[in-house]
Design an enzyme around this catalytic site. Structure first.
Site, PDB file in Angstrom:
ATOM      1  N   ASP A  44       0.843  -1.200   0.000  1.00  0.00           N
ATOM      2  CA  ASP A  44       0.000   0.000   0.000  1.00  0.00           C
ATOM      3  C   ASP A  44       0.876   1.248   0.000  1.00  0.00           C
ATOM      4  OD1 ASP A  44      -1.926   1.982   0.478  1.00  0.00           O
ATOM      5  OD2 ASP A  44      -3.087   0.688   1.792  1.00  0.00           O
ATOM      6  N   SER A  90      -7.182   4.226  -1.062  1.00  0.00           N
ATOM      7  CA  SER A  90      -6.977   2.777  -1.080  1.00  0.00           C
ATOM      8  C   SER A  90      -8.252   2.030  -1.431  1.00  0.00           C
ATOM      9  CB  SER A  90      -6.454   2.299   0.272  1.00  0.00           C
ATOM     10  OG  SER A  90      -5.158   2.787   0.513  1.00  0.00           O
ATOM     11  N   THR A 143      -8.381  -2.062   1.676  1.00  0.00           N
ATOM     12  CA  THR A 143      -7.903  -2.852   0.540  1.00  0.00           C
ATOM     13  C   THR A 143      -8.453  -4.271   0.582  1.00  0.00           C
ATOM     14  OG1 THR A 143      -5.890  -1.538   0.320  1.00  0.00           O
ATOM     15  CG2 THR A 143      -5.847  -3.769  -0.591  1.00  0.00           C
ATOM     16  N   GLU A 282      -1.599  -7.750   1.956  1.00  0.00           N
ATOM     17  CA  GLU A 282      -1.258  -6.328   1.932  1.00  0.00           C
ATOM     18  C   GLU A 282      -0.260  -5.988   3.026  1.00  0.00           C
ATOM     19  OE1 GLU A 282      -3.403  -1.991   1.773  1.00  0.00           O
ATOM     20  OE2 GLU A 282      -4.102  -3.428   3.257  1.00  0.00           O
ATOM     21  N   ASP A 287       2.157   2.080   3.798  1.00  0.00           N
ATOM     22  CA  ASP A 287       1.373   3.291   3.544  1.00  0.00           C
ATOM     23  C   ASP A 287       1.371   4.213   4.760  1.00  0.00           C
ATOM     24  OD1 ASP A 287      -0.695   4.853   1.990  1.00  0.00           O
ATOM     25  OD2 ASP A 287      -1.945   4.256   3.681  1.00  0.00           O
ATOM     26  N   HIS A 291       2.694   8.071   4.925  1.00  0.00           N
ATOM     27  CA  HIS A 291       1.878   9.184   5.409  1.00  0.00           C
ATOM     28  C   HIS A 291       2.620   9.965   6.491  1.00  0.00           C
ATOM     29  CE1 HIS A 291      -1.995   8.871   3.429  1.00  0.00           C
ATOM     30  NE2 HIS A 291      -2.083   7.587   3.694  1.00  0.00           N
ATOM     31  N   ASP A 329      -1.783   0.106  -4.702  1.00  0.00           N
ATOM     32  CA  ASP A 329      -3.012   0.814  -5.034  1.00  0.00           C
ATOM     33  C   ASP A 329      -2.744   2.257  -5.435  1.00  0.00           C
ATOM     34  OD1 ASP A 329      -2.130   1.320  -2.485  1.00  0.00           O
ATOM     35  OD2 ASP A 329      -4.042   0.940  -1.503  1.00  0.00           O
ATOM     36  N   HIS A 330      -1.636   2.825  -4.928  1.00  0.00           N
ATOM     37  CA  HIS A 330      -1.264   4.220  -5.194  1.00  0.00           C
ATOM     38  C   HIS A 330       0.093   4.461  -4.562  1.00  0.00           C
ATOM     39  CE1 HIS A 330      -2.089   4.925  -0.970  1.00  0.00           C
ATOM     40  NE2 HIS A 330      -3.272   4.366  -1.134  1.00  0.00           N
ATOM     41  N   HIS A 400      -1.776  10.916  -0.629  1.00  0.00           N
ATOM     42  CA  HIS A 400      -1.488  10.102  -1.800  1.00  0.00           C
ATOM     43  C   HIS A 400      -1.137  10.988  -2.988  1.00  0.00           C
ATOM     44  CE1 HIS A 400      -4.561   6.981  -0.016  1.00  0.00           C
ATOM     45  NE2 HIS A 400      -3.494   7.143   0.734  1.00  0.00           N
TER      46      HIS A 400
END
Length: 437
Positions: A44, A90, A143, A282, A287, A291, A329-330, A400
Site C-alpha cells: 500500500d 486505497s 484494501t 497487503e 502506507d 503518510h 493501489d497508489h 497520496h
C-alpha cells in the site's frame, strides 16, 4: 553499470518492449492450468521511489530485490472513477482490482453507484476455490475489504469483520483484534494504549469458532493452525511499535507473527483445495509510514514484502499454476530520493507536515524538516548496502499522489502485465486466467 543503475531505463524499456512481449503471448500460444490460483500482494502506497529506496537500503546495487526479480514488469495507472478527485484512495484503488471498474474514492468493493457487484473473491468462491486475506496491520482495512467484505464506508470496521464471516473467507490473518471483540472485552493481546482497546459490538471471535474457524492469537497457537478455516489476530504493525513504544521488541513479543510466516501458513492451508485458491495480501504499514514521512520504517515494511515474495516464489517452484501479482493501489507521500552532498551535508528537506507526527515528536522532531531544511532522522541519511554511498529522502505531501505504480508478476499469464495498463486490468487478467470473461 550495475543492475540498479539501469533503473532509470526501466520505464522506457517497458513501454518499448510491451507490444513485442504481448504479441508473443496469447491464450492460443500456451496451455493454461486447469485450476490456477492467484495471489495479489499490495504494498500500500508503494510507488517507484519507495521500491527503489527499499532496493538500495536492503539489497544494494548488485542483488535485485525479490519483488523486482519477477520475470514480468510494467505499470498500472491509479486513476479513480471520481467526479471530483484525480488521486485515488486505497478503497477505490483496490476496488478497481476487485471488480474491474473505476469507482469514487471511499467506495469499498461496490460498484460506481454503490451497487453490489461480483468481486474476484466472489468469483473464486463460485469456482469452489479457497479464499484468504492477510495483512501486516489491520485485516479489516479498505484494501482487503474491497475483495472480501464490500461496505458503503471503509471505516465500518466491525461490519467488515462481520462480512468476512458472512462470506465465509477461509483464512483471515492480521491485526485489528479490537474490531473483533466487544467493548469491555480486552481480547487476547495486551493493550498498550487506547488505540488497542476493543470497540466491537459482539464477540466475533466466538462466532468464528462456532462456525468452524481455528483461532490463533500468538506464535504457539498460530503454529498449531491447520485449517481449512483459520482466523489469526496477532500483533499488528510490530516493527513500527518498536520505534513508537519504549522498550518494545517485536522479536520477544509472543503475539507477533512475522508477515512471511502468515503467508506461508496461508499457502499451506489454502493449497489443500483441489480447485485452487485466491489470496490477497497487503502491507498496510508501508502506507502508514509514508503518510508519516517515516522512510526508516517504510523500508522495514518493504523488507517484509520481499520476505513474503520469497515465500511465494519458493511455493511456486512446486506449484507453477500460481499467478503472483505484486503492485500497489497508489503512491503515498510524493517521495523522492536525493543525494547527500560531497561535504556530507544533505540537500535541504522541504517535506510537508505529516498526517500523524505524534509518534515521532521529540525535542527534535524525527519526521519533519528541521530548521533551515535540516534532514529529520527518519528521512536519512541512509547507506546504500555494500557501499559507502548515502542517500536521503524528501516528501511533497502527507497524502497520496497520482503517479503510476510498478507491477511485477510471475506465473500463468504474468506476461500480460508487461506495458502500461489501467488499474482495472488486474481484474481483467485474473478473469482471463479463470476463463470468466
Amino acid at each position: 553499470m550495475t543492475s540498479i543503475q539501469r533503473l532509470s531505463a526501466v520505464g522506457a524499456a517497458l513501454v518499448i518492449g510491451a507490444s513485442a512481449l504481448t504479441a508473443c503471448s496469447s491464450p492460443a500460444d500456451q496451455s493454461l492450468p486447469a485450476n490456477p490460483s492467484v495471489i495479489i500482494l499490495s504494498g500500500d502506497g508503494m510507488g517507484p521511489q519507495q521500491r527503489t529506496a527499499i532496493q538500495y537500503y536492503m539489497y544494494g546495487l548488485d542483488e535485485r530485490q525479490p519483488m523486482d526479480a519477477l520475470p514480468y514488469s510494467g505499470f498500472l495507472d491509479t486513476i479513480p472513477g471520481d467526479p471530483e478527485y484525480a488521486v485515488t484512495d486505497s478503497a477505490a484503488g483496490a476496488t478497481a482490482w476487485a471488480i474491474g471498474q473505476r469507482v469514487p474514492n471511499g467506495t469499498t468493493g461496490l460498484g460506481p453507484d454503490g451497487e453490489s457487484v461480483p468481486t474476484l473473491m466472489d468469483i473464486a468462491r463460485e469456482r469452489g476455490m479457497a479464499t484468504g486475506l492477510v495483512n501486516d496491520h489491520d485485516v479489516t482495512n479498505a484494501t482487503l475489504a474491497a475483495f472480501g467484505s464490500p461496505v458503503p464506508d471503509r471505516d465500518l470496521k466491525v461490519d467488515i469483520a462481520t462480512g468476512y464471516l458472512d462470506n465465509g473467507i477461509d483464512v483471515l490473518f492480521g491485526g485489528g483484534e479490537k474490531y473483533w471483540y466487544p467493548e469491555g472485552e480486552p481480547g487476547m493481546i495486551p493493550d498498550e494504549g487506547e488505540d488497542d482497546v476493543s470497540e466491537g459490538d459482539q464477540n466475533l471471535v466466538a462466532r468464528a469458532e462456532t462456525e468452524g474457524y481455528q483461532y490463533a492469537y500468538d506464535q504457539t497457537t498460530f503454529d498449531a493452525l491447520s485449517g481449512p478455516k483459520a482466523l489469526a489476530l496477532v500483533q499488528d504493525s510490530a516493527k513500527r511499535r518498536s520505534t513508537e513504544i519504549e522498550g518494545y521488541d517485536y522479536n520477544s513479543d509472543p503475539h507477533y507473527v512475522a508477515p512471511e510466516k502468515l503467508v506461508s501458513k496461508a499457502l499451506d492451508i489454502l493449497g489443500e483445495n483441489d480447485n485452487g485458491f485466491f489470496l490477497v495480501i497487503e502491507s498496510d504499514d508501508l502506507d502508514s509510514d509514508a503518510h508519516e514521512h517515516d522512510a526508516q520504517n517504510m523500508m522495514l515494511a518493504g523488507e517484509s514484502i520481499n520476505e513474503m515474495v520469497k515465500v511465494i516464489t519458493e511455493y511456486q517452484k512446486d506449484h507453477p499454476e500460481v499467478l503472483l501479482i505484486v503492485t500497489a493501489d497508489h503512491e503515498t507521500g510524493g517521495m523522492t530520493i536525493e543525494n547527500v552532498l560531497d561535504d556530507g551535508e544533505p540537500e535541504p528537506n522541504s517535506d510537508q507536515v505529516a498526517d500523524d507526527p505524534v509518534p515521532y515528536w521529540a525535542e527534535t522532531p524525527e519526521n519533519m524538516p528541521l530548521p533551515g531544511g535540516g534532514v529529520p532522522k527518519r528521512s536519512g541519511p541512509f547507506t546504500i548496502k555494500g557501499t559507502d554511498r548515502q542517500f536521503k529522502v524528501d516528501w511533497t505531501t502527507p497524502e497520496h499522489t497520482g503517479t503510476m505504480v510498478p507491477v511485477t508478476a510471475a506465473g500463468p499469464l504474468a506476461e500480460r502485465f508487461s506495458g502500461v495498463h489501467p488499474n482495472t486490468y488486474v481484474f481483467d487478467v485474473v478473469n482471463e486466467l479463470w476463463g470468466s470473461n
